[in-house]
Design a protein around this motif. Structure first.
Motif, PDB file in Angstrom:
ATOM      1  N   LEU A 181       0.831  -1.205   0.000  1.00 11.95           N
ATOM      2  CA  LEU A 181       0.000   0.000   0.000  1.00 11.95           C
ATOM      3  C   LEU A 181       0.867   1.256   0.000  1.00 11.95           C
ATOM      4  O   LEU A 181       0.645   2.183  -0.793  1.00 11.95           O
ATOM      5  CB  LEU A 181      -0.921  -0.007   1.218  1.00 11.95           C
ATOM      6  CG  LEU A 181      -1.687   1.290   1.504  1.00 11.95           C
ATOM      7  CD1 LEU A 181      -2.650   1.612   0.366  1.00 11.95           C
ATOM      8  CD2 LEU A 181      -2.434   1.183   2.834  1.00 11.95           C
ATOM      9  N   LEU A 182       1.862   1.307   0.881  1.00  8.91           N
ATOM     10  CA  LEU A 182       2.734   2.485   0.954  1.00  8.91           C
ATOM     11  C   LEU A 182       3.496   2.684  -0.352  1.00  8.91           C
ATOM     12  O   LEU A 182       3.718   3.818  -0.783  1.00  8.91           O
ATOM     13  CB  LEU A 182       3.704   2.333   2.125  1.00  8.91           C
ATOM     14  CG  LEU A 182       3.065   2.323   3.519  1.00  8.91           C
ATOM     15  CD1 LEU A 182       4.093   1.943   4.572  1.00  8.91           C
ATOM     16  CD2 LEU A 182       2.449   3.682   3.847  1.00  8.91           C
ATOM     17  N   ARG A 183       3.857   1.589  -0.997  1.00  5.48           N
ATOM     18  CA  ARG A 183       4.557   1.702  -2.278  1.00  5.48           C
ATOM     19  C   ARG A 183       3.624   2.255  -3.352  1.00  5.48           C
ATOM     20  O   ARG A 183       4.011   3.124  -4.146  1.00  5.48           O
ATOM     21  CB  ARG A 183       5.105   0.329  -2.679  1.00  5.48           C
ATOM     22  CG  ARG A 183       6.200   0.397  -3.734  1.00  5.48           C
ATOM     23  CD  ARG A 183       6.705  -0.995  -4.087  1.00  5.48           C
ATOM     24  NE  ARG A 183       7.346  -1.657  -2.964  1.00  5.48           N
ATOM     25  CZ  ARG A 183       8.580  -1.418  -2.550  1.00  5.48           C
ATOM     26  NH1 ARG A 183       9.295  -0.491  -3.140  1.00  5.48           N
ATOM     27  NH2 ARG A 183       9.094  -2.084  -1.536  1.00  5.48           N
ATOM     28  N   ARG A 184       2.380   1.766  -3.383  1.00  6.14           N
ATOM     29  CA  ARG A 184       1.412   2.264  -4.376  1.00  6.14           C
ATOM     30  C   ARG A 184       1.123   3.743  -4.165  1.00  6.14           C
ATOM     31  O   ARG A 184       0.913   4.491  -5.129  1.00  6.14           O
ATOM     32  CB  ARG A 184       0.100   1.473  -4.301  1.00  6.14           C
ATOM     33  CG  ARG A 184       0.203   0.047  -4.791  1.00  6.14           C
ATOM     34  CD  ARG A 184      -1.169  -0.554  -5.055  1.00  6.14           C
ATOM     35  NE  ARG A 184      -2.055  -0.471  -3.914  1.00  6.14           N
ATOM     36  CZ  ARG A 184      -2.093  -1.356  -2.916  1.00  6.14           C
ATOM     37  NH1 ARG A 184      -1.250  -2.379  -2.917  1.00  6.14           N
ATOM     38  NH2 ARG A 184      -2.957  -1.227  -1.926  1.00  6.14           N
ATOM     39  N   LEU A 185       1.102   4.171  -2.906  1.00  3.38           N
ATOM     40  CA  LEU A 185       0.831   5.571  -2.597  1.00  3.38           C
ATOM     41  C   LEU A 185       2.074   6.442  -2.768  1.00  3.38           C
ATOM     42  O   LEU A 185       2.012   7.654  -2.579  1.00  3.38           O
ATOM     43  CB  LEU A 185       0.315   5.697  -1.164  1.00  3.38           C
ATOM     44  CG  LEU A 185      -1.038   5.037  -0.879  1.00  3.38           C
ATOM     45  CD1 LEU A 185      -1.375   5.128   0.605  1.00  3.38           C
ATOM     46  CD2 LEU A 185      -2.145   5.669  -1.711  1.00  3.38           C
ATOM     47  N   GLN A 186       3.208   5.825  -3.103  1.00  2.00           N
ATOM     48  CA  GLN A 186       4.479   6.520  -3.348  1.00  2.00           C
ATOM     49  C   GLN A 186       4.933   7.324  -2.131  1.00  2.00           C
ATOM     50  O   GLN A 186       5.452   8.441  -2.265  1.00  2.00           O
ATOM     51  CB  GLN A 186       4.373   7.410  -4.591  1.00  2.00           C
ATOM     52  CG  GLN A 186       4.126   6.615  -5.870  1.00  2.00           C
ATOM     53  CD  GLN A 186       4.140   7.479  -7.114  1.00  2.00           C
ATOM     54  OE1 GLN A 186       3.459   8.499  -7.191  1.00  2.00           O
ATOM     55  NE2 GLN A 186       4.932   7.085  -8.097  1.00  2.00           N
ATOM     56  N   LYS A 187       4.764   6.729  -0.961  1.00  2.00           N
ATOM     57  CA  LYS A 187       5.267   7.356   0.253  1.00  2.00           C
ATOM     58  C   LYS A 187       6.765   7.098   0.385  1.00  2.00           C
ATOM     59  O   LYS A 187       7.282   6.068  -0.063  1.00  2.00           O
ATOM     60  CB  LYS A 187       4.556   6.786   1.486  1.00  2.00           C
ATOM     61  CG  LYS A 187       3.034   6.952   1.477  1.00  2.00           C
ATOM     62  CD  LYS A 187       2.616   8.405   1.450  1.00  2.00           C
ATOM     63  CE  LYS A 187       1.106   8.546   1.484  1.00  2.00           C
ATOM     64  NZ  LYS A 187       0.684   9.966   1.363  1.00  2.00           N
TER      65      LYS A 187
END
Length: 306
Positions: A181-187
């Motif tokens: 999820l964090l990767r998809r949100l580019q955090k």
């Protein structure tokens, strides 16, 4: 982007950090690894000014954090810890809504954001909104903790042993879902972990510390292929080539040809090798092509791309 420049931190007579310089590129996941007492958590806590360095500078998106109001800084940083730290007297929804409420968002916007985040972390809003933290499983609490960290959509997320207290049977699923999820949100994620296998699986970059010094930093594959010294090699483990193969999708090694024994499309080079060894063959089928033992040897020698 998060940057540490020549950071030194003295704790009494002990130097917790010694001239550490490290850059975490925007939208990437960097894992801080090393033995206990290496300085991992100290480095993490510098970012939200829970600790102040004796010398050196921490930058967030190019700005010296010493020049940013402390409250404003922390609202730009998501924070996820091992024990989650949910407020026990507040419902799941109220826990997630803490920062938006401090920012005086309209209630309708807060409610919509809570539902959106619960869905993002894989929880049903209708079932979860009004539950108390004590009635959640460890994995559910950790998912809520991530939702709370993302409530105001901060560009950066700090994670301190986020999966350490989770049942081992659930940990892999939680790692995959929440880090994905964090990767998809580019955090931009700075993650402290004692689990080198976890770090290798989730991080784009590793930073290995020892006694307050940065020993080696780089992509996981570069450390596995070329540890800078015997300490790094020992910390990564004697099976580091197998760990390297586990990071490499077998799909990247497919070449024309036919083979008898098929493997799954999401198999790694290590999965392919284990299948070959168990069947005493030197190639396996993947899709319309094949993966050969020679290609796997090239990965282990650092000669394959992908």
């Amino acid at each position: 982007m998060i940057e540490f420049r020549n950071i030194t931190l003295q704790r009494g007579t002990h130097r917790a950090l010694d001239s550490v310089s490290l850059t975490v590129a925007a939208g990437t996941i960097c894992a801080l690894v090393g033995p206990s007492g290496a300085g991992k958590t100290s480095l993490l806590r510098l970012v939200n000014r829970l600790l102040i360095p004796d010398s050196g500078t921490v930058f967030v998106d190019g700005v010296d954090i010493a020049t940013i109001d402390e409250v404003q800084l922390r609202r730009r940083l998501g924070w996820v810890v091992q024990e989650v730290g949910l407020f026990p007297h507040l419902s799941v929804a109220r826990n997630i809504a803490m920062v938006p409420e401090l920012l005086h968002w309209p209630q309708a916007k807060i409610d919509a954001r809570v539902d959106e985040l619960l869905q993002l972390v894989g929880l049903d809003p209708a079932q979860m909104r009004d539950r108390a933290p004590r009635n959640l499983s460890g994995g559910e609490r950790q998912r809520v903790g991530v939702a709370r960290a993302l409530a105001a959509d901060p560009p950066h997320v700090l994670m301190d042993e986020p999966f350490g207290a989770v049942d081992p049977l659930r940990r892999s699923e939680l790692q995959r879902d929440l880090i994905g999820l964090l990767r998809r949100l580019q955090k931009t994620v700075l993650l402290v972990t004692h689990d080198i296998d976890e770090a290798l699986q989730v991080a784009d970059r590793l930073a290995l510390l020892r006694d307050g010094s940065l020993v080696q930093a780089g992509p996981p594959a570069s450390l596995l292929l070329a540890p800078s010294d015997s300490f790094v090699a020992a910390f990564l483990g004697s099976d580091r080539i197998l760990k390297l193969l586990a990071l490499h999708p077998a799909q990247h090694l497919v070449e024309p040809g036919r083979a008898v024994h098929p493997i799954a499309t999401d198999a790694t080079a290590r999965d392919a090798l284990e299948t070959m060894l168990s069947l005493n063959v030197d190639e396996v089928a993947l899709g319309s092509g094949r993966v050969t033992l020679a290609a796997i040897r090239a990965v282990a020698a650092g000669q394959a791309g992908g």
